[in-house]
Design an enzyme around this catalytic site. Structure first.
Site, PDB file in Angstrom:
ATOM      1  N   TYR A  62     -12.814  -1.325  12.741  1.00 20.21           N
ATOM      2  CA  TYR A  62     -11.455  -0.914  12.383  1.00 20.21           C
ATOM      3  C   TYR A  62     -10.504  -1.150  13.555  1.00 20.21           C
ATOM      4  O   TYR A  62      -9.404  -1.683  13.385  1.00 20.21           O
ATOM      5  CB  TYR A  62     -11.448   0.553  11.982  1.00 20.21           C
TER       6      TYR A  62
ATOM      7  N   ILE B 136      -3.033  11.223  11.606  1.00 17.95           N
ATOM      8  CA  ILE B 136      -2.019  11.603  10.629  1.00 17.95           C
ATOM      9  C   ILE B 136      -2.694  12.271   9.436  1.00 17.95           C
ATOM     10  O   ILE B 136      -3.779  11.881   9.017  1.00 17.95           O
ATOM     11  CB  ILE B 136      -1.216  10.366  10.154  1.00 17.95           C
TER      12      ILE B 136
ATOM     13  N   ALA C 232     -10.784  -3.288  15.924  1.00 23.10           N
ATOM     14  CA  ALA C 232     -10.573  -4.730  16.083  1.00 23.10           C
ATOM     15  C   ALA C 232      -9.529  -5.251  15.111  1.00 23.10           C
ATOM     16  O   ALA C 232      -8.674  -6.060  15.474  1.00 23.10           O
ATOM     17  CB  ALA C 232     -11.895  -5.472  15.885  1.00 23.10           C
TER      18      ALA C 232
ATOM     19  N   ASN D 204       1.908  -1.947   5.395  1.00 19.66           N
ATOM     20  CA  ASN D 204       1.257  -0.641   5.535  1.00 19.66           C
ATOM     21  C   ASN D 204      -0.160  -0.614   4.964  1.00 19.66           C
ATOM     22  O   ASN D 204      -0.982   0.196   5.401  1.00 19.66           O
ATOM     23  CB  ASN D 204       2.106   0.428   4.838  1.00 19.66           C
TER      24      ASN D 204
ATOM     25  N   SER E  61       1.488   3.560  -2.564  1.00 19.83           N
ATOM     26  CA  SER E  61       1.325   4.519  -3.651  1.00 19.83           C
ATOM     27  C   SER E  61       1.098   5.942  -3.154  1.00 19.83           C
ATOM     28  O   SER E  61       1.339   6.907  -3.879  1.00 19.83           O
ATOM     29  CB  SER E  61       0.169   4.098  -4.559  1.00 19.83           C
ATOM     30  N   ARG E  62       0.622   6.084  -1.912  1.00 23.14           N
ATOM     31  CA  ARG E  62       0.320   7.416  -1.392  1.00 23.14           C
ATOM     32  C   ARG E  62       0.343   7.394   0.134  1.00 23.14           C
ATOM     33  O   ARG E  62       0.531   6.361   0.744  1.00 23.14           O
ATOM     34  CB  ARG E  62      -1.039   7.899  -1.889  1.00 23.14           C
TER      35      ARG E  62
ATOM     36  N   LYS F 186      -7.082  -3.566  13.705  1.00 25.45           N
ATOM     37  CA  LYS F 186      -5.756  -3.066  14.059  1.00 25.45           C
ATOM     38  C   LYS F 186      -5.252  -3.679  15.369  1.00 25.45           C
ATOM     39  O   LYS F 186      -4.045  -3.818  15.581  1.00 25.45           O
ATOM     40  CB  LYS F 186      -5.796  -1.535  14.156  1.00 25.45           C
TER      41      LYS F 186
ATOM     42  N   GLY G  32       0.806  -1.214   0.000  1.00 27.43           N
ATOM     43  CA  GLY G  32       0.000   0.000   0.000  1.00 27.43           C
ATOM     44  C   GLY G  32       0.833   1.255   0.000  1.00 27.43           C
ATOM     45  O   GLY G  32       0.597   2.166   0.796  1.00 27.43           O
TER      46      GLY G  32
ATOM     47  N   VAL H 194      -3.306  -7.301  -1.574  1.00 25.06           N
ATOM     48  CA  VAL H 194      -2.644  -7.989  -0.467  1.00 25.06           C
ATOM     49  C   VAL H 194      -3.530  -9.029   0.201  1.00 25.06           C
ATOM     50  O   VAL H 194      -3.043  -9.875   0.958  1.00 25.06           O
ATOM     51  CB  VAL H 194      -2.116  -6.999   0.600  1.00 25.06           C
TER      52      VAL H 194
END
Length: 240
Positions: free
Chosen positions: A148, A181, A150, A83, A11-12, A152, A9, A57
């Site tokens: 989300y 971020i 859970a 990532n 690309s950005r 992580k 991941g 992925v």
């Protein structure tokens, strides 16, 4: 001989910042993308000599092929950065099973698959670094982001267990848990919510992708030779 980093991941956002920083520090860089072809191509041109890899992925065949291409092209994989990730912000009662399964397929299964196939190469060399990107919400949980959080949290548990398993093979496994971020993933957050988060953060601001990248580079460096199984926050003190 230059070391090689494979970043999922990338690309950005945080992934692109990691790719750029590692490139500036002399690494061979393998850039992975799935849908963001335009951004990935632009990054690959910027990082001359990098390897551009399209793949999902969450698909085992894609990951297996990307790892094999990286090793064939550069000779090894010395650092894996997991990532790639997506988020869902919603009430639990409004979250669909499809959304739940997609979250886990990218955030957790993707981390599992890339680690599995990269570790197989690293074990042969009796060295390597695996660095997973989680989130502060994987530590503390967040309202309207239970699913989300859970996913992580699963990455954090995976990191600790894998560090124990791969340590005897000379491989370190660590996790960076970013706070708020400034990325596309957070672009929909309202100015009011951003201000509120800054007020609750001791450093009084949101973070940058480059600051997360610096933490990842440290964990990949010789300075972190004796660091493994750690969950390191990059959050301005948000969850002290």
């Amino acid at each position: 001989m230059s070391k090689t980093v494979f970043i999922t991941g990338s690309s950005r956002g945080i992934g692109a910042a990691i790719a750029k920083l590692f490139y500036r520090n002399g690494y061979n860089v393998a850039i992975n993308y799935n849908r963001s072809e335009e951004e990935a191509s632009a990054l690959s041109k910027l990082l001359a000599g990098s390897l551009l890899l399209k793949g999902d992925v969450s698909k085992e065949d894609d990951v297996k092929e990307m790892i094999a291409k990286t090793v064939s092209h550069f000779g090894s994989i010395d650092v894996l950065v997991n990532n790639a990730g997506i988020s869902v912000v919603n009430l639990l009662t409004d979250t669909t099973l499809e959304e739940w399964e997609r979250l886990f397929s990218i955030n957790v299964t993707g981390t599992f698959l890339a680690s599995k196939y990269a570790a197989a190469q690293m074990i042969k060399n009796h060295s390597g670094r695996i660095i997973n990107i989680s989130s502060i919400w994987g530590i503390s949980g967040a309202s309207m982001e239970s699913c989300y959080s859970a996913s992580k949290g699963a990455v954090i548990a995976f990191t600790k267990a894998l560090a124990k398993e791969l340590g005897p093979s000379g491989i370190t496994v660590n996790c960076v848990a970013p706070g708020f971020i400034d990325t596309d993933m957070n672009s929909d957050v309202t100015p009011e919510d951003k201000r509120a988060f800054c007020e609750e953060t001791p450093l009084g601001r949101i973070g940058t992708p480059e600051e997360v990248a610096k933490m990842v580079l440290f964990l990949a460096s010789d300075n972190a030779d004796f660091v493994t199984g750690q969950i390191i926050g990059c959050d301005g003190g948000a969850i002290i």
